[in-house]
Design a protein around this motif. Structure first.
Motif, short mmCIF file in Angstrom:
data_model
loop_
_atom_site.label_atom_id
_atom_site.label_comp_id
_atom_site.label_asym_id
_atom_site.label_seq_id
_atom_site.Cartn_x
_atom_site.Cartn_y
_atom_site.Cartn_z
N ASP A 421 -0.70 -6.31 -1.81
CA ASP A 421 -0.01 -5.21 -1.69
C ASP A 421 0.31 -4.62 -2.15
O ASP A 421 -0.37 -4.27 -3.85
CB ASP A 421 1.83 -5.85 -2.69
N HIS A 422 1.07 -3.24 -2.45
CA HIS A 422 0.89 -2.04 -2.13
C HIS A 422 1.77 -1.25 -2.67
O HIS A 422 1.88 -0.62 -1.32
CB HIS A 422 -0.99 -1.05 -1.90
N PRO A 423 2.62 -0.55 -3.17
CA PRO A 423 3.42 0.05 -3.24
C PRO A 423 2.78 1.58 -3.42
O PRO A 423 2.33 1.59 -3.88
CB PRO A 423 4.68 -0.40 -4.82
N CYS A 475 -0.56 4.13 -5.52
CA CYS A 475 -0.31 2.95 -5.69
C CYS A 475 0.40 2.61 -7.35
O CYS A 475 -0.04 3.25 -7.77
CB CYS A 475 -1.32 1.69 -5.39
N ASN A 477 1.84 -0.28 -8.87
CA ASN A 477 0.86 -0.45 -9.14
C ASN A 477 -0.20 0.57 -10.08
O ASN A 477 -1.29 0.14 -9.45
CB ASN A 477 -0.12 -2.19 -8.35
N HIS A 480 -3.48 -0.59 -9.82
CA HIS A 480 -4.69 -0.51 -8.61
C HIS A 480 -4.97 1.43 -9.37
O HIS A 480 -5.87 2.08 -8.25
CB HIS A 480 -3.98 -0.59 -8.04
N LEU A 485 -6.57 3.98 -6.75
CA LEU A 485 -5.75 4.13 -5.57
C LEU A 485 -4.97 5.16 -5.84
O LEU A 485 -4.36 4.57 -5.54
CB LEU A 485 -4.81 2.97 -4.88
CU LIG Z 1 -1.87 -1.29 -5.01
#
Ligand SMILES: [Cu+2]
Length: 492
Positions: A421-423, A475, A477, A480, A485
């Protein structure tokens, strides 16, 4: 902001009997800083006076206590979360950040619509150890009222510093607060944050490289730095819970026993019509404003974090298989029943987009060290050069990835081509979700952070209003983000 503890519950992680499980209040007396500014040291709430907010945050490593023993926490003004900052739309804000850490830091005003340059929401700034910086900006008179998030955003240190305890809520008062039914509600800001246990354990049995790749979660789930604080509601009353996920990587799936949560705002913006929810998913950086009616049999009801399996965990790490208690709602007294609002604030449709861009979020193995230097930051990651990329490229602060024109509107397709998952978070300008997996969104809403599950494709629409300059999307997270990211957006 801090509600007195009514009942403490130590989470079922082998910590029972270890006594006080409080992060915030214990730190209250430990603040040694005394500034020339008119702020009480250790204040839980700092606000504006006469249209001017003169604030100071001191970032430091502070001795504190977690279940299991003493621990060093990263704090603002000796607290984790930092003091609640409260300002009004139209205010002039001066916020002096002093860095008493041993490493660089800075601030991001997550969700605020302010310039990304100069002394505004400028995440390219470095405040070195022992240094300070005065953030100065003015909020527009029509700035949305809402719950925002102040946290460090120095690339390579963001995750360590947020996971260690830095961050706090920023409330902007304005139009939403003047709706009579909303104004009549009592209010609690709940900062949701997990901590590693006192011995530093994040996810037992995993190497640091793997923890960071997944994004570190801690076993201690706190609300405003406390384990299971009490929240009071009278029978007939209305309680406004303002929820902020200030965790590094943990995604919360929230439910309140016996009650529905009536959503009135998402991230930094009110929605048009209240929406009753049985549960609420909150990814890191996301906020939600909900009303709770005291319309059940008087008693105690738990605010729960329901089991949620992040994509890509593949059975690794801790995934609770039972609900975890975050806080307890206790009935106390009664009042004449307060009604819910029927309507809130219209969310205007954005203009048709002038163009559509595609952003593919993924991880990449075996990247050369040269390409990954920015992505690796100071944290190191092991795992043989694994990092994260947007459209094939890890973050490089010296490269502009996306150029847009001021006042233009664009659709962005956020495509999660990863197994995790990548918010997704965009700075400075809020966006609207147009569709998820091709299905249109039911109700227009303002967002600045959006959970994008593995394999999912989301179309968002954004108008780049008011401010030129360089900023980022990434992202949320934060491991990440530190591992690459993130992309650079230039608004001309
Ligand atoms: Cu992420």
């Amino acid at each position: 902001m801090t509600t007195p503890l009514r009942r403490r519950q130590v989470l079922g992680l082998g910590l029972a009997g270890l006594g006080t499980a409080v992060v915030g209040p214990l730190l209250w007396d430990r603040v040694q800083h005394s500034a020339a500014r008119a702020q009480p040291a250790g204040a839980t709430r700092l606000g504006s006076v006469g249209g001017v907010a003169d604030l100071e945050l001191v970032a430091s490593a502070t001795p504190g206590r977690l279940p299991g023993g003493p621990a060093t926490l990263l704090t603002y003004n000796g607290r984790s979360p930092g003091p609640l900052l409260e300002v009004n739309a139209g205010d002039q804000v001066r916020l002096l950040l002093r860095n008493d850490l041993q490493e660089p830091t800075n601030l991001h005003f997550h969700g605020l619509h302010i310039p990304p340059t100069g002394s505004g929401d400028n995440v390219f700034l470095t405040v070195p150890p022992g240094g300070s910086f005065s953030y100065e900006f003015t909020l527009a008179k029509d700035h949305p009222a809402g719950l925002f998030y102040v946290h460090p955003h120095h690339h390579g240190h963001s995750a360590d510093q947020v996971f260690g305890g830095l961050g706090g809520a920023l409330v902007v008062r304005g139009n939403l607060d003047r709706i009579p039914e909303v104004a009549a509600a009592s209010e609690s800001v709940l900062v949701l944050k997990d901590f590693a246990s006192a011995d530093g354990t994040a996810e037992a049995g995993m190497g640091m490289g793997m923890e960071r790749m997944l994004g570190r979660e801690g076993p201690l789930l706190t609300v405003n730095g406390e384990l299971n604080p009490g929240l009071a509601i009278p029978s007939g009353g209305l309680l406004r819970l303002r929820l902020l996920n200030a965790s590094n990587a943990r995604i919360y799936r929230l439910a309140l026993e016996g009650h529905r949560m009536v959503l009135i705002a998402t991230d930094g913006g009110a929605i048009a019509t209240p929406e009753a929810l049985d549960e609420l998913l909150l990814a890191p950086g996301e906020r939600a404003d909900v009303l709770v009616q005291g319309n059940q049999t008087p008693g105690s009801y738990r605010l729960l974090n329901l089991p949620y399996q992040r994509s890509g965990h593949m059975g690794m790490g801790q995934v609770a298989d039972a609900p975890q208690t975050l806080a307890t709602l206790n009935y106390a007294g009664s009042v004449a029943p307060l009604p819910l609002p029927k309507t809130l604030i219209p969310v205007a449709a954005l203009p048709q987009p002038e163009r559509t861009r595609r952003f593919s979020l993924a991880h990449a193995m075996g990247m050369g060290m040269g390409g990954m230097q920015h992505g690796m930051g100071g944290g190191g990651m092991g795992g043989g050069g694994m990092g994260f990329v947007i459209n094939g490229q890890p973050f490089d602060p010296d490269r502009i990835d996306t150029r847009v024109s001021l006042s233009s509107t664009e659709d962005w397709l956020i495509v999660n081509d990863d197994v995790m998952d990548h918010p997704f978070h965009l700075h400075v300008n809020p966006f609207q979700v147009i569709s998820r997996a091709g299905r249109p969104e039911a109700q227009r809403r303002w967002k600045d952070t959006l959970q994008v599950k593995a394999g999912e494709e989301v179309r968002i629409r954004v108008t780049f209003k008011d401010f030129t300059g360089r900023t980022v999307y990434h992202c949320h997270n934060l491991d990440h983000e530190d591992l690459g990211l993130m992309g650079v957006l230039q608004i001309d």
